[in-house]
Design a protein around this motif. Structure first.
Motif, short mmCIF file in Angstrom:
data_model
loop_
_atom_site.label_atom_id
_atom_site.label_comp_id
_atom_site.label_asym_id
_atom_site.label_seq_id
_atom_site.Cartn_x
_atom_site.Cartn_y
_atom_site.Cartn_z
N UNK A 145 0.75 -1.54 -0.17
CA UNK A 145 0.02 0.00 -0.02
C UNK A 145 0.83 1.56 -0.01
N UNK A 146 1.79 1.71 0.65
CA UNK A 146 2.66 2.96 0.44
C UNK A 146 3.59 2.46 -0.08
N UNK A 147 4.12 1.40 -1.51
CA UNK A 147 4.56 1.65 -3.26
C UNK A 147 3.14 2.27 -3.44
N UNK A 148 1.97 1.75 -3.48
CA UNK A 148 1.25 2.13 -3.71
C UNK A 148 1.26 4.00 -3.60
N UNK A 149 1.13 3.84 -2.89
CA UNK A 149 0.84 5.95 -2.35
C UNK A 149 1.78 6.13 -3.04
N UNK A 150 3.33 5.78 -3.21
CA UNK A 150 4.45 6.40 -3.35
C UNK A 150 3.73 6.87 -5.44
N UNK A 151 4.18 5.84 -5.52
CA UNK A 151 3.97 6.14 -7.05
C UNK A 151 2.72 6.67 -7.61
N UNK A 152 1.53 6.97 -6.95
CA UNK A 152 0.02 8.26 -7.14
C UNK A 152 0.96 9.11 -6.92
N UNK A 153 2.11 9.91 -5.64
CA UNK A 153 2.35 10.98 -5.49
C UNK A 153 3.08 11.39 -6.24
N UNK A 154 3.88 10.68 -6.92
CA UNK A 154 4.66 10.79 -8.53
C UNK A 154 4.01 10.81 -9.14
N UNK A 155 2.60 10.38 -9.55
CA UNK A 155 1.88 10.93 -10.81
C UNK A 155 1.15 11.76 -10.20
N UNK A 156 0.60 12.61 -9.40
CA UNK A 156 0.01 13.42 -8.79
C UNK A 156 1.06 15.07 -8.85
N UNK A 157 2.63 14.37 -8.49
CA UNK A 157 2.74 15.54 -8.44
C UNK A 157 3.25 16.59 -10.21
#
Length: 149
Positions: free
Chosen positions: A18-30
């Motif tokens: 879930x943390x990996x998914x959060x990191x990937x998601x954050x990078x896509x939104x930055x």
């Protein structure tokens, strides 16, 4: 693909799926000039400073979390955003995340959802996600480990 709308995003990091998914998601939104801060909080056992084996265990845990972070960053497109791992100093993870987000002027917090329930209900969230949703003034995006599959 255009960069996202957020300039500074905080991610809770524990190296879980879930943390990996959060990191990937954050990078896509930055946005392209933005920063993604992954915040890991090591919660030491009581009196860790007085027992050498506990100190070694904490160092091993930190090394493992750093290695998993590096692996996750290498598998995710950064879109020009800066990304870094920071370490918390509190034993209360939600409090540490809220303080870090405020101190860094974050405009979004992304937290991985732990818990079996796939519907969005407070009871189905892990303790950190639940606390962040219930008690923060910042926007919080919850993601599950299956979000990027």
């Amino acid at each position: 693909m255009p960069a996202g709308p957020f300039h500074r995003i905080l991610v809770g990091w524990d190296a879980s799926p879930a943390a990996h998914t959060a990191l990937v998601t954050a990078l896509s939104l930055a946005d392209g000039q933005g920063t993604v801060i992954a915040r890991a909080v090591l919660t030491p056992p009581e009196h860790a400073e007085t027992r050498g084996e506990q100190h070694h265990d904490m160092e091993a845990q930190r090394d493992w979390l750093e290695d998993q972070f590096t692996r996750s960053v290498h598998t995710a497109p950064t879109r020009g955003a800066h990304v870094r791992l920071e370490w918390g100093e509190h034993t209360d993870v939600p409090d540490d995340l809220r303080t870090c987000a405020t101190d860094h002027g974050c405009d979004l917090v992304v937290v991985g959802r732990h818990g079996e329930d796939s519907r969005l209900r407070i009871a189905g969230l892990g303790p950190v996600a639940r606390a962040m949703v219930q008690d923060t003034d910042l926007p919080v995006l919850l993601v599950s480990a299956t979000a990027t599959r």
